[in-house]
Motif scaffolding. Structure first.
Motif, mmCIF file in Angstrom:
data_model
loop_
_atom_site.group_PDB
_atom_site.id
_atom_site.type_symbol
_atom_site.label_atom_id
_atom_site.label_comp_id
_atom_site.label_asym_id
_atom_site.label_seq_id
_atom_site.Cartn_x
_atom_site.Cartn_y
_atom_site.Cartn_z
ATOM 1 N N ARG A 271 0.796 -1.155 0.023
ATOM 2 C CA ARG A 271 0.143 -0.158 0.013
ATOM 3 C C ARG A 271 0.880 1.253 0.143
ATOM 4 N N PRO A 272 0.273 2.503 -0.422
ATOM 5 C CA PRO A 272 1.132 3.673 -0.395
ATOM 6 C C PRO A 272 1.925 3.929 1.002
ATOM 7 N N LYS A 273 1.301 3.604 2.131
ATOM 8 C CA LYS A 273 1.968 4.013 3.263
ATOM 9 C C LYS A 273 3.393 2.946 3.324
ATOM 10 N N ASP A 274 3.676 1.834 2.750
ATOM 11 C CA ASP A 274 4.862 1.163 2.587
ATOM 12 C C ASP A 274 5.793 1.685 1.656
ATOM 13 N N ILE A 275 5.440 2.371 0.683
ATOM 14 C CA ILE A 275 6.553 3.302 -0.016
ATOM 15 C C ILE A 275 6.878 4.532 1.004
ATOM 16 N N ALA A 276 5.970 4.918 1.581
ATOM 17 C CA ALA A 276 6.325 6.226 2.432
ATOM 18 C C ALA A 276 7.159 5.921 3.468
ATOM 19 N N GLU A 277 7.095 4.588 4.038
ATOM 20 C CA GLU A 277 7.914 4.287 5.063
ATOM 21 C C GLU A 277 9.124 4.249 4.532
ATOM 22 N N ALA A 278 9.177 3.626 3.153
ATOM 23 C CA ALA A 278 10.684 3.326 2.496
ATOM 24 C C ALA A 278 11.372 4.843 2.480
ATOM 25 N N ALA A 279 10.336 5.755 2.118
ATOM 26 C CA ALA A 279 10.957 7.124 1.749
ATOM 27 C C ALA A 279 11.405 7.701 3.302
ATOM 28 N N LEU A 280 10.642 7.376 4.224
ATOM 29 C CA LEU A 280 11.147 7.946 5.545
ATOM 30 C C LEU A 280 12.755 7.365 5.774
ATOM 31 N N PHE A 281 12.772 6.103 5.665
ATOM 32 C CA PHE A 281 13.983 5.488 6.076
ATOM 33 C C PHE A 281 15.026 6.197 5.243
ATOM 34 N N LEU A 282 14.855 6.324 3.970
ATOM 35 C CA LEU A 282 16.040 6.867 3.102
ATOM 36 C C LEU A 282 16.210 8.535 3.452
ATOM 37 N N ALA A 283 15.005 9.105 4.115
ATOM 38 C CA ALA A 283 15.177 10.597 4.330
ATOM 39 C C ALA A 283 15.853 10.733 5.660
ATOM 40 N N SER A 284 15.780 9.795 6.382
ATOM 41 C CA SER A 284 16.217 10.048 7.896
ATOM 42 C C SER A 284 17.607 9.738 8.075
ATOM 43 N N ASP A 285 18.082 9.805 9.346
ATOM 44 C CA ASP A 285 19.432 9.650 9.835
ATOM 45 C C ASP A 285 19.822 8.039 9.794
ATOM 46 N N GLU A 286 18.652 7.315 9.804
ATOM 47 C CA GLU A 286 18.911 5.936 9.881
ATOM 48 C C GLU A 286 19.575 5.304 8.815
ATOM 49 N N SER A 287 19.414 6.122 7.530
ATOM 50 C CA SER A 287 20.186 5.640 6.387
ATOM 51 C C SER A 287 21.362 6.636 6.205
ATOM 52 N N LYS A 288 21.876 7.034 6.984
ATOM 53 C CA LYS A 288 22.985 8.208 6.851
ATOM 54 C C LYS A 288 24.122 7.732 5.935
ATOM 55 N N TYR A 289 24.466 6.407 5.887
ATOM 56 C CA TYR A 289 25.677 5.973 5.095
ATOM 57 C C TYR A 289 25.219 5.281 3.742
ATOM 58 N N ILE A 290 23.857 5.412 3.416
ATOM 59 C CA ILE A 290 23.322 4.827 2.167
ATOM 60 C C ILE A 290 23.241 5.772 0.960
ATOM 61 N N SER A 291 24.002 5.636 -0.111
ATOM 62 C CA SER A 291 23.694 6.539 -1.406
ATOM 63 C C SER A 291 23.785 5.772 -2.306
ATOM 64 N N GLY A 292 23.292 6.088 -3.449
ATOM 65 C CA GLY A 292 23.556 5.632 -4.897
ATOM 66 C C GLY A 292 22.628 4.070 -4.800
ATOM 67 N N HIS A 293 21.812 4.055 -3.785
ATOM 68 C CA HIS A 293 20.967 2.745 -3.627
ATOM 69 C C HIS A 293 19.507 2.903 -4.198
ATOM 70 N N ASN A 294 19.215 1.727 -4.939
ATOM 71 C CA ASN A 294 17.766 1.403 -5.371
ATOM 72 C C ASN A 294 17.286 0.656 -4.325
ATOM 73 N N LEU A 295 15.981 1.009 -3.579
ATOM 74 C CA LEU A 295 15.515 0.323 -2.531
ATOM 75 C C LEU A 295 14.048 -0.406 -3.262
ATOM 76 N N VAL A 296 14.424 -1.654 -3.552
ATOM 77 C CA VAL A 296 13.195 -2.270 -4.271
ATOM 78 C C VAL A 296 12.117 -2.900 -3.287
ATOM 79 N N VAL A 297 10.986 -2.330 -3.441
ATOM 80 C CA VAL A 297 9.726 -2.742 -2.298
ATOM 81 C C VAL A 297 8.806 -3.427 -3.130
ATOM 82 N N ASP A 298 9.087 -4.825 -3.574
ATOM 83 C CA ASP A 298 8.078 -5.579 -4.459
ATOM 84 C C ASP A 298 7.785 -7.021 -4.036
#
Length: 310
Positions: A271-298
């Motif tokens: 559902r849309p909220k699942d993609i929103a949660e993925a965006a939150l993870f990538l936007a937050s400091d929890e992913s501070k060392y993640i860049s150039g990554h394609n997070l597949v939610v499938d």
């Protein structure tokens, strides 16, 4: 006899339950300023709501003025605002970024979420390649993302920090998962993400993308409603009208069931909220060392299948 009082469950002095509404639990985007394009509905709307709950000042950018305004007004006026923006027009992107800086003095997160599906009907063979439709899909999906990256980077580079996220698709991971124009555009977004992350990493700016499988948004349900039905006059689909019509609950459930049937992971519904949660993870400091990554939610679909309806 009074009911026994249950002890509070804590973790390192922080309440475990009710994190979103518990003032003692730190919000993941507190003090951040985020722009979400295509934020008036679907995945964008779910992300606007989640980012606002997590403490961000959110700017909804969309061409849907009424939907965007209603959404902003339904949330906190001090933390959520709407700005009209057609991502394929550079002047609109420039205005979006400059108005954000004027209002808040900074931009921490750009979520390039706006996009179009293109024609999802049976007329999608390369033998019937429609150059005009291809240009329109690429203009919104690829040019829009590139322009967002360009102007967000211009204000993020001097600060030496920032986060850019874009919505790609499983159609950008492998072939056979969508029409040619849409597939080409989503592959391009993944490529732009990787290339831009290489350039902007030296400035402390993280660049990532998210590749969802089918999310039963109004846009997708409406686009697939007449899938496989020939149009008498070969008229082009109105890419914006398919976003405005609200599908009935039965149509949404039917689409969700179709997606569930294809996914390798059973027992869950995307559902849309699942993609929103993925965006939150990538936007937050929890992913501070993640860049150039394609997070597949499938739900594992790209690991187990190679063709869907093509």
């Amino acid at each position: 006899m009074p009911a026994p009082v249950m002890p509070e469950i804590t973790l390192q002095g922080i309440h475990v339950l009710g994190r979103d509404n518990n003032p003692s639990f730190p919000k993941k985007l507190e003090g951040k300023v985020a722009i979400i394009t295509g934020g008036a509905g679907g995945i964008g709307e779910a992300t606007v709501r989640l980012f606002a709950r997590q403490g961000a000042k959110v700017i909804i950018a969309d061409v849907e003025d009424s939907l965007g305004t209603v959404l902003a007004n339904s949330l906190s006026p001090s933390s959520v605002t709407f700005v009209h923006c057609d991502v394929s027009i550079e002047e609109d992107i420039e205005n979006l970024i400059s108005s954000t800086i004027s209002r808040y003095g900074r931009l921490d997160i750009l979520f390039n979420n706006a996009g179009v599906l293109g024609n999802q009907s049976k007329h999608k063979s390369i033998l019937n390649f429609d150059a005009e439709e291809f240009d329109q899909v690429m203009k919104v999906n690829v040019k829009g993302v590139a322009l967002g990256m360009k102007h967000a980077a211009r204000v993020m580079v001097p600060r030496g920090t920032g986060c850019i996220i874009s919505t790609a698709s499983v159609a950008g991971v492998m072939g056979g998962l969508g029409p040619h124009a849409y597939t080409a555009s989503k592959h391009a977004i993944v490529g732009l993400t990787k290339n831009t992350s290489c350039e902007l990493g030296r400035y402390g700016i993280r660049v990532n993308c998210i590749s969802p499988f089918g999310v039963a948004t109004s846009m997708l349900v409406n686009a697939w409603r007449n899938k496989g039905v020939e149009k008498e006059d070969e008229e082009k689909e109105d890419f914006m009208d398919i976003k405005r019509v609200v599908p009935c609950e039965e149509e949404v459930e039917k689409m969700e069931e179709f997606v569930r049937s294809l996914a390798n992971l059973k027992g869950q519904t995307l559902r849309p909220k699942d993609i929103a949660e993925a965006a939150l993870f990538l936007a937050s400091d929890e992913s501070k060392y993640i860049s150039g990554h394609n997070l597949v939610v499938d739900g594992g679909v790209t690991t187990s299948r190679n063709c869907v309806g093509l």
